[in-house]
Motif scaffolding. Structure first.
Motif, PDB file in Angstrom:
ATOM      1  N   THR A  19       0.808  -1.222   0.000  1.00 22.10           N
ATOM      2  CA  THR A  19       0.000   0.000   0.000  1.00 22.10           C
ATOM      3  C   THR A  19       0.843   1.277   0.000  1.00 22.10           C
ATOM      4  OG1 THR A  19      -0.140  -0.132   2.424  1.00 22.10           O
ATOM      5  CG2 THR A  19      -1.935  -1.119   1.149  1.00 22.10           C
ATOM      6  N   SER A  20       2.121   1.161   0.334  1.00 25.45           N
ATOM      7  CA  SER A  20       2.983   2.352   0.380  1.00 25.45           C
ATOM      8  C   SER A  20       3.704   2.617  -0.941  1.00 25.45           C
ATOM      9  CB  SER A  20       4.019   2.219   1.500  1.00 25.45           C
ATOM     10  OG  SER A  20       4.863   1.106   1.270  1.00 25.45           O
ATOM     11  N   MET A  21       3.543   1.773  -1.923  1.00 34.56           N
ATOM     12  CA  MET A  21       4.241   1.951  -3.207  1.00 34.56           C
ATOM     13  C   MET A  21       3.577   3.057  -4.032  1.00 34.56           C
ATOM     14  SD  MET A  21       5.218  -1.897  -4.447  1.00 34.56           S
ATOM     15  CE  MET A  21       6.045  -1.197  -5.887  1.00 34.56           C
ATOM     16  N   LEU A  31      -0.029   3.299  -6.037  1.00 37.41           N
ATOM     17  CA  LEU A  31      -0.343   2.194  -6.939  1.00 37.41           C
ATOM     18  C   LEU A  31      -1.527   1.373  -6.450  1.00 37.41           C
ATOM     19  CD1 LEU A  31       3.216   0.857  -7.894  1.00 37.41           C
ATOM     20  CD2 LEU A  31       1.743   2.390  -9.196  1.00 37.41           C
ATOM     21  N   ALA A  32      -1.650   1.233  -5.138  1.00 40.04           N
ATOM     22  CA  ALA A  32      -2.719   0.386  -4.579  1.00 40.04           C
ATOM     23  C   ALA A  32      -4.017   1.153  -4.361  1.00 40.04           C
ATOM     24  CB  ALA A  32      -2.263  -0.223  -3.254  1.00 40.04           C
ATOM     25  N   LEU A  57      -7.925  -4.707  -0.574  1.00 42.88           N
ATOM     26  CA  LEU A  57      -6.849  -4.696   0.414  1.00 42.88           C
ATOM     27  C   LEU A  57      -7.328  -4.286   1.802  1.00 42.88           C
ATOM     28  CD1 LEU A  57      -3.984  -3.112  -1.733  1.00 42.88           C
ATOM     29  CD2 LEU A  57      -4.345  -5.527  -1.180  1.00 42.88           C
ATOM     30  N   ASN A  58      -8.221  -3.319   1.881  1.00 44.06           N
ATOM     31  CA  ASN A  58      -8.667  -2.856   3.203  1.00 44.06           C
ATOM     32  C   ASN A  58      -9.412  -3.950   3.963  1.00 44.06           C
ATOM     33  OD1 ASN A  58      -7.521  -0.357   3.017  1.00 44.06           O
ATOM     34  ND2 ASN A  58      -9.395   0.705   2.397  1.00 44.06           N
ATOM     35  N   HIS A  59     -10.245  -4.698   3.280  1.00 48.11           N
ATOM     36  CA  HIS A  59     -10.959  -5.785   3.945  1.00 48.11           C
ATOM     37  C   HIS A  59      -9.999  -6.867   4.404  1.00 48.11           C
ATOM     38  CE1 HIS A  59     -15.209  -4.873   2.120  1.00 48.11           C
ATOM     39  NE2 HIS A  59     -14.702  -3.879   2.821  1.00 48.11           N
ATOM     40  N   ILE A  60      -8.998  -7.178   3.587  1.00 48.79           N
ATOM     41  CA  ILE A  60      -8.017  -8.209   3.973  1.00 48.79           C
ATOM     42  C   ILE A  60      -7.221  -7.731   5.181  1.00 48.79           C
ATOM     43  CG2 ILE A  60      -5.987  -9.494   3.213  1.00 48.79           C
ATOM     44  CD1 ILE A  60      -7.079  -9.299   0.358  1.00 48.79           C
ATOM     45  N   ARG A  61      -6.783  -6.466   5.164  1.00 44.67           N
ATOM     46  CA  ARG A  61      -6.033  -5.928   6.306  1.00 44.67           C
ATOM     47  C   ARG A  61      -6.882  -5.988   7.583  1.00 44.67           C
ATOM     48  NH1 ARG A  61      -2.172  -1.567   6.329  1.00 44.67           N
ATOM     49  NH2 ARG A  61      -2.933  -0.891   4.284  1.00 44.67           N
ATOM     50  N   SER A  62      -8.151  -5.610   7.486  1.00 48.96           N
ATOM     51  CA  SER A  62      -9.024  -5.645   8.656  1.00 48.96           C
ATOM     52  C   SER A  62      -9.219  -7.066   9.172  1.00 48.96           C
ATOM     53  CB  SER A  62     -10.379  -5.026   8.304  1.00 48.96           C
ATOM     54  OG  SER A  62     -11.281  -5.126   9.387  1.00 48.96           O
ATOM     55  N   SER A  63      -9.359  -8.036   8.267  1.00 48.58           N
ATOM     56  CA  SER A  63      -9.538  -9.428   8.688  1.00 48.58           C
ATOM     57  C   SER A  63      -8.292  -9.967   9.361  1.00 48.58           C
ATOM     58  CB  SER A  63      -9.907 -10.292   7.475  1.00 48.58           C
ATOM     59  OG  SER A  63     -11.129  -9.882   6.910  1.00 48.58           O
ATOM     60  N   VAL A  64      -7.111  -9.550   8.891  1.00 50.44           N
ATOM     61  CA  VAL A  64      -5.861  -9.975   9.536  1.00 50.44           C
ATOM     62  C   VAL A  64      -5.768  -9.378  10.936  1.00 50.44           C
ATOM     63  CG1 VAL A  64      -3.349  -9.814   9.434  1.00 50.44           C
ATOM     64  CG2 VAL A  64      -4.649 -10.336   7.366  1.00 50.44           C
ATOM     65  N   GLU A  65      -6.109  -8.107  11.083  1.00 47.57           N
ATOM     66  CA  GLU A  65      -6.042  -7.473  12.398  1.00 47.57           C
ATOM     67  C   GLU A  65      -7.007  -8.102  13.390  1.00 47.57           C
ATOM     68  OE1 GLU A  65      -6.872  -3.435  11.557  1.00 47.57           O
ATOM     69  OE2 GLU A  65      -4.863  -2.965  10.769  1.00 47.57           O
ATOM     70  N   LEU A 103       2.198  -4.708  -8.474  1.00 47.40           N
ATOM     71  CA  LEU A 103       1.906  -5.042  -7.082  1.00 47.40           C
ATOM     72  C   LEU A 103       1.910  -6.554  -6.860  1.00 47.40           C
ATOM     73  CD1 LEU A 103      -0.919  -2.447  -6.344  1.00 47.40           C
ATOM     74  CD2 LEU A 103       1.476  -2.360  -5.639  1.00 47.40           C
ATOM     75  N   LYS A 104       1.478  -7.313  -7.855  1.00 48.56           N
ATOM     76  CA  LYS A 104       1.505  -8.777  -7.705  1.00 48.56           C
ATOM     77  C   LYS A 104       2.937  -9.280  -7.598  1.00 48.56           C
ATOM     78  CE  LYS A 104       0.612 -11.507 -11.207  1.00 48.56           C
ATOM     79  NZ  LYS A 104       1.764 -12.459 -11.189  1.00 48.56           N
TER      80      LYS A 104
END
Length: 752
Positions: A19-21, A31-32, A57-65, A103-104
């Motif tokens: 997400t920082s790229m 890019l993201a 990406l946001n949903h995946i990040r939230s599920s990991v947290e 990104l991939k």
């Protein structure tokens, strides 16, 4: 395997790196940025028709947290799907496709840099990606061939209006997904003979039961590519009732408490509204609180809508909680209560109570109690008495017919529902239950419901064919499941509609004779299924694995290992000969082997470490056996023996239990409720001797007169030290003493 804290930190680093790229050049942008949120469904509805598994990406990040992922590889699959979906949907030379490819590649390189993260078997598109799904619809691969290289079959460019959309590809057909002719996947179960037909023989599946490192990945990849369960049908829902009844039912579920006082609805309320649960039949947020709000505001247009929401909630809870855990058992108990409340004859109440956890049967597997009021329990197949056979039944959106596998309620332990196969669908002709539908189910036992040597090992999720059949009303049915014979379980997974990913799946290799306490390898699977289905050569076909995959083996549930808690009955550990009879009702009765050889009475052969369980009592029961302690089950609330505890009885001082008679006495429910329980484990606090009848003198304390004297003296000293000559002449207002205050309170009480 569960995600560790170190793996979670590494995954968050990978996501942060992605997400920082930013792009290079003058106009720098993230890019993201296009992949942080899901595509707007209103503006791009065709996107959801083409992409089978949208991700962001946001949903995946939230599920990991929130620790919603069970495996680190599942996180990688979802992250890669974000970019595979973009590559499929957009034109190859578009900006979004180029960003997705960048990104991939970053995802793959950053993932490899962290050894703590497991590497995927390949970096090709996952089976659930649009590349794989739509490619199969266009050109199905031949049997046992290598999968083709991923090709793009995209249509429109996401976010670019200048592109002209093409017609979306056709959805994959069932024939394209299955790929193989069912006749080629038939397994010769008749040919799988085994010479092991001895009492208590351990079961082995094939010449090599070792697990290869890639076995789990083969199973995961196959199941991800299988069709998903489309959800419940429109049949079998509750009759139309008043909208006020919805709130009453929800209130009954929320406030129901067990005999100890635990409120079971916490198992439902602990599930988040938007919890990420795999293989659900729906994706919209749902919770008990949301259903309660809709019922209170009368937002349900019909009873069917309310019933469907409750069925979805229980489906979500069954997938969220770990099977056989306490929250899982509470969920199933509440589901059975809900079935009773929505039936044609709801139980009396509130408050609602049941000695069998609302199940129709009075006892479950390995219990000597049989039947009960109106129940039909036998070791023989059910006769057609007072029943009319029907072809198919519908209940809560499930379609039940001959040969289907189901979970039915276990009256002894709701956390362990009874796996079984439907041998008959019927409608009762008994005048007392005229027209009520039901099913006759052949029961399968779990390892913890059998008696076996401590050295015996079991397949993961293994069950055993028994000789017990039970007549169950439709309210006893929890859900559809599948049971496979070992010959097919090691080669693939059942095809739809016999099984869908997310449904419970068991493997069966042996019969279990609960009277003899022996296991016998099943040589002919056809003998275990209904007779009508034996002639069907295509019964329960399978999707094949790449190669044979044996399920892992686990030790006896009664063997305690580090970090593991031993299961408490109703089965137990017996000696290696598998011939010890530990049932209290069989004391003094001789037993013989098949050849007629006498093996002695159970009293003579019983080991001091053998737990004895008496399930014949109607209430919480206590079997008094020297050398054992007892605790109560949190779900069945019966006193059961705790294996492998130190012997602290008088018989251990004597040195032998020879000559001591085993006694079993019922502990009435009205007496059992007065026992104290441990606040953490809910175990009954059972002591070997009564408390000492010694009066404990109270601690010394001052009299009221002395306290009054101290207060007056303290007040006088304070006045002398602080008062000036002019103030001493004034009348000072001081707070009343304790005695005065108590006197005023007493007078106020008397006046009122």
């Amino acid at each position: 395997m569960p995600i560790t804290s170190a793996q979670k930190a590494a995954i968050e680093e990978v996501i942060t790196r992605i997400t920082s790229m930013h792009s290079s050049g003058r106009s720098k942008y993230q890019l993201a940025g296009m992949f942080l949120e899901l595509v707007d469904r209103k503006d791009w509805s065709e996107y959801y028709e083409i992409i089978p598994e949208p991700r962001c990406l946001n949903h995946i990040r939230s599920s990991v947290e929130k620790n919603r992922y069970k495996d680190a590889l599942d996180v990688y699959t979802d992250l890669s799907l974000v970019f595979w979906n973009a590559l499929f949907y957009n034109e190859p030379d578009s900006i979004i496709a180029n960003d997705a490819a960048t990104l991939k590649a970053t995802l793959e390189s950053e993932w490899k840099k962290r050894p703590i993260l497991p590497l995927p078997r390949s970096f090709s598109p996952p089976p659930s990606s649009a590349q794989k799904v739509h490619k199969m619809a266009v050109d199905s691969p031949p049997p046992n061939s290598a999968p083709p290289a991923p090709t793009r079959a995209g249509t429109t460019r996401k976010g670019v209006a200048s592109q002209t959309p093409k017609s979306p590809p056709a959805p994959p057909t069932l024939a394209a997904i299955e790929g193989l002719d069912s006749s080629e996947m038939e397994v010769d179960v008749e040919g799988m003979q085994d010479d092991m037909d001895v009492q208590g023989g351990d079961s082995e599946a094939g010449p090599d039961t070792g697990r290869n490192p890639g076995d789990d990945e083969i199973i995961r990849q196959l199941e991800k590519g299988l069709p998903k369960w489309p959800g419940a049908s429109d049949k079998g829902w509750m009759q139309e009732v008043s909208p006020d009844r919805y709130s009453e039912i929800v209130h009954a579920i929320k406030t129901y408490k067990d005999v100890v006082g635990n409120r079971l609805a916490l198992a439902l309320e602990s599930i988040p509204d938007d919890a990420a649960v795999a293989n659900l039949s729906y994706t919209a947020p749902l919770s008990l609180k949301l259903i309660e709000s809709r019922a209170r505001h009368k937002n349900y247009a019909s009873s069917k809508e309310f019933d469907m929401d409750m069925a979805k909630l229980f489906e979500k809870a069954r997938r969220w909680h770990e099977p056989t855990s306490e929250p899982y058992g509470r969920t199933l108990l509440l589901q059975r209560l809900y079935h009773a409340l929505t039936s044609a004859k709801p139980p009396p109440g509130p408050p609602y109570s049941s000695t069998s956890n609302f199940a129709f049967m009075a006892a479950g597997p390995s219990s000597s109690k049989s039947g009960g009021e109106g129940a039909n329990f036998s070791s023989l197949r059910m006769l057609a008495k007072a029943k009319t056979a029907v072809d198919e039944l519908h209940y809560k959106g499930w379609s039940i017919k001959l040969g289907d596998w189901v979970h039915v309620s276990n009256p002894d332990d709701p956390a362990r529902p009874i796996p079984g196969q439907v041998f008959k669908c019927w409608a009762s002709t008994d005048p007392a239950r005229l027209g009520e539908p039901g099913v006759t189910v052949a029961w399968y036992f779990r390892p913890e419901q059998t008696f076996h040597p401590a050295s015996r090992t079991f397949f993961e999720n293994e069950v055993f064919k028994s000789s017990h059949f039970g007549d169950h009303p439709l309210e006893d049915i929890i859900e559809r499941i599948a049971v496979q014979f070992t010959a097919r379980h090691i080669r693939g997974r059942p095809r739809s509609p016999h099984w869908y990913p997310g449904w419970p799946l068991y493997v069966c290799d042996s019969r279990y004779h609960d009277q003899e306490r022996t296991f016998v390898r099943i040589k002919n699977w056809n003998s275990c299924i209904p007779e009508i289905l034996r002639k069907n050569a295509d019964y329960m076909p399978i999707y094949e694995f790449e190669r044979v995959v044996y399920p892992p083996r686990i030790s006896s549930p009664f063997v305690v290992k580090s970090g593991k808690i031993a299961v408490k009955g109703p089965g137990g550990i017996i000696d290696g000969n598998n011939t010890v009879e530990a049932d209290v009702s069989s004391l003094g009765r001789k037993r013989t082997r098949r050849g007629g050889q006498e093996i002695g009475t159970p009293t003579q052969r019983a080991s001091p470490a053998l737990p004895v369980y008496d399930p014949s009592a109607t209430g919480p029961s206590l079997t008094v056996v020297p050398g054992f302690e007892y605790q109560t089950s949190q779900l069945s609330h019966q006193l059961i023996p705790v294996v492998k505890r130190p012997d602290r009885t008088i018989t251990s001082v004597i040195g032998s239990i020879a000559g001591h008679q085993v006694q079993s006495e019922e502990l009435p429910p009205e007496t059992a409720r007065y026992f104290d329980r441990d606040p953490e484990t809910n175990e009954v606090l059972w002591f070997a001797a009564p408390p000492l009848d010694i009066a404990i003198p109270p601690a010394p304390r001052h009299s009221m007169e002395y306290l009054h004297f101290l207060a007056k003296r303290k007040k006088a000293l304070a006045d002398e030290s602080s008062a000036t000559p002019s103030e001493a002449k004034r009348t000072k207002t001081v707070p009343p003493t304790v005695t005065e205050t108590m006197r005023e309170v007493y007078m106020d009480v008397m006046r009122s």
